[in-house]
Design an enzyme around this catalytic site. Sequence first.
Site, mmCIF file in Angstrom:
data_model
loop_
_atom_site.group_PDB
_atom_site.id
_atom_site.type_symbol
_atom_site.label_atom_id
_atom_site.label_comp_id
_atom_site.label_asym_id
_atom_site.label_seq_id
_atom_site.Cartn_x
_atom_site.Cartn_y
_atom_site.Cartn_z
ATOM 1 N N PRO A 72 -0.373 3.537 8.874
ATOM 2 C CA PRO A 72 0.916 4.249 8.774
ATOM 3 C C PRO A 72 2.099 3.348 9.088
ATOM 4 O O PRO A 72 2.067 2.562 10.048
ATOM 5 C CB PRO A 72 0.778 5.371 9.813
ATOM 6 C CG PRO A 72 -0.689 5.621 9.882
ATOM 7 C CD PRO A 72 -1.336 4.273 9.709
ATOM 8 N N CYS A 73 3.160 3.470 8.280
ATOM 9 C CA CYS A 73 4.291 2.548 8.389
ATOM 10 C C CYS A 73 5.525 3.196 9.030
ATOM 11 O O CYS A 73 6.573 2.558 9.125
ATOM 12 C CB CYS A 73 4.675 2.023 7.004
ATOM 13 S SG CYS A 73 5.317 3.300 5.887
ATOM 14 N N GLN A 74 5.427 4.459 9.480
ATOM 15 C CA GLN A 74 6.622 5.158 9.958
ATOM 16 C C GLN A 74 7.316 4.436 11.096
ATOM 17 O O GLN A 74 8.550 4.454 11.208
ATOM 18 C CB GLN A 74 6.264 6.583 10.408
ATOM 19 C CG GLN A 74 5.891 7.517 9.262
ATOM 20 C CD GLN A 74 4.397 7.503 9.003
ATOM 21 O OE1 GLN A 74 3.708 6.526 9.312
ATOM 22 N NE2 GLN A 74 3.885 8.563 8.409
ATOM 23 N N SER A 77 8.826 0.990 9.237
ATOM 24 C CA SER A 77 9.747 1.080 8.112
ATOM 25 C C SER A 77 11.204 1.095 8.553
ATOM 26 O O SER A 77 11.551 1.629 9.615
ATOM 27 C CB SER A 77 9.444 2.347 7.305
ATOM 28 O OG SER A 77 10.425 2.563 6.316
#
Length: 383
Positions: A72-74, A77
């Site tokens: 997951p890149c949340q 990002s």
Amino acid sequence: MKFIDFFAGIGGFHSGLEKADMKCVGWCEFDKFAQKSYRAMYDTERLWFADDVRKVRGWDLPKADLWTFGFPCQDVSIAGKQKGIKRGTRSGLFYEIMRLIDEAEENRPEWLICENVKNLLSIDGGRGFFEVLTEMGGRGYTIEWRIYNSKDYGVPQNRERVYIVGRYGDSTGQPLLPIRRESTAALGQIISGSQGERVYDGNKISCTLSSQGGGCGAKTGLYTFVDINKKGSVQTTDTARALLARCNKGQPNRPAECSGVIEAGRLFRAWGNATPVKVMPILTPDRLEKRQNGRRIKNEGEPSFTLTGQDRHGVLIVDGHIKIRKLTPRECFRLQGFTDEQFDRAAAVNSETQLYKQAGNAVTVNVVEAIGRHIKEVASQME
């Protein structure tokens, strides 16, 4: 080669590596809606599956040559809060993959492919990226990383992502990742002339480019893209902005973040097996003939723009008027390299909201295919 698809989403790695003649033996995905799409898009009946990577143990995994994980890149990002890669955060799930490697022992994969946003390189002043490389390298993997842009791999989407490949042991000097490509999309032109008079043959464009446009300033098909934002002037682009999981949430404040589509045109005919169909001055979405999709588009009367909404989406405005609309879920799937058949299967089990989210979170199939083919070639040379 066999692979396990961690943080699978809707299977961008699955589709790309299958195109590279690899075989999926297992997958792991937490989101229940993504699970529904994945099961609809692929034959998962005999595959190992887990819904929570935190509950998986390495010694229980099936034997595979390759593990893929776009963690997951949340928290990495630019669009997020940029907490960084820390244990306890969503992006910190990266450490769960490292734990599985430690536990896998004889099931340890020879190859790893990791994907994330470009901002991974600079989060925490570069310390987050260094941590990723250190964790992978410290477990005996030779590491190589590179940034790839989806627009250079047959899809009109400006999507830069960092890919990290690791091979257990020494690479013997072989490059683990392929050299970056430059865009090589080719069109078949059936009517020449000035920009507004050109007409392209959709059958001469790759599958994911079949919805692109050749009028109103576009260079590659049936329509052109435009930035959708609350601030600034309208700006047309040759490629869509990077798809986001929230791309259906309305107009953002930041420019160059979300793409729409410009449509314009006059009466035209769609030629195929069916009788040519005359498009009325204003065509509502439910009246748009699907048989136009992928057919040759020819002018009726004097040359004009030949832009049309695809697959019952959008409205065609004539006599020089222009309509700007957001991308449809089908178009978002195409921009990630998925086929229309795959989209139809996912659309049968999920809402439009979920389809937008799934496309925005996916990895681009075409990029993964190129990396997978290169890995197979390197593995073959080493053998």
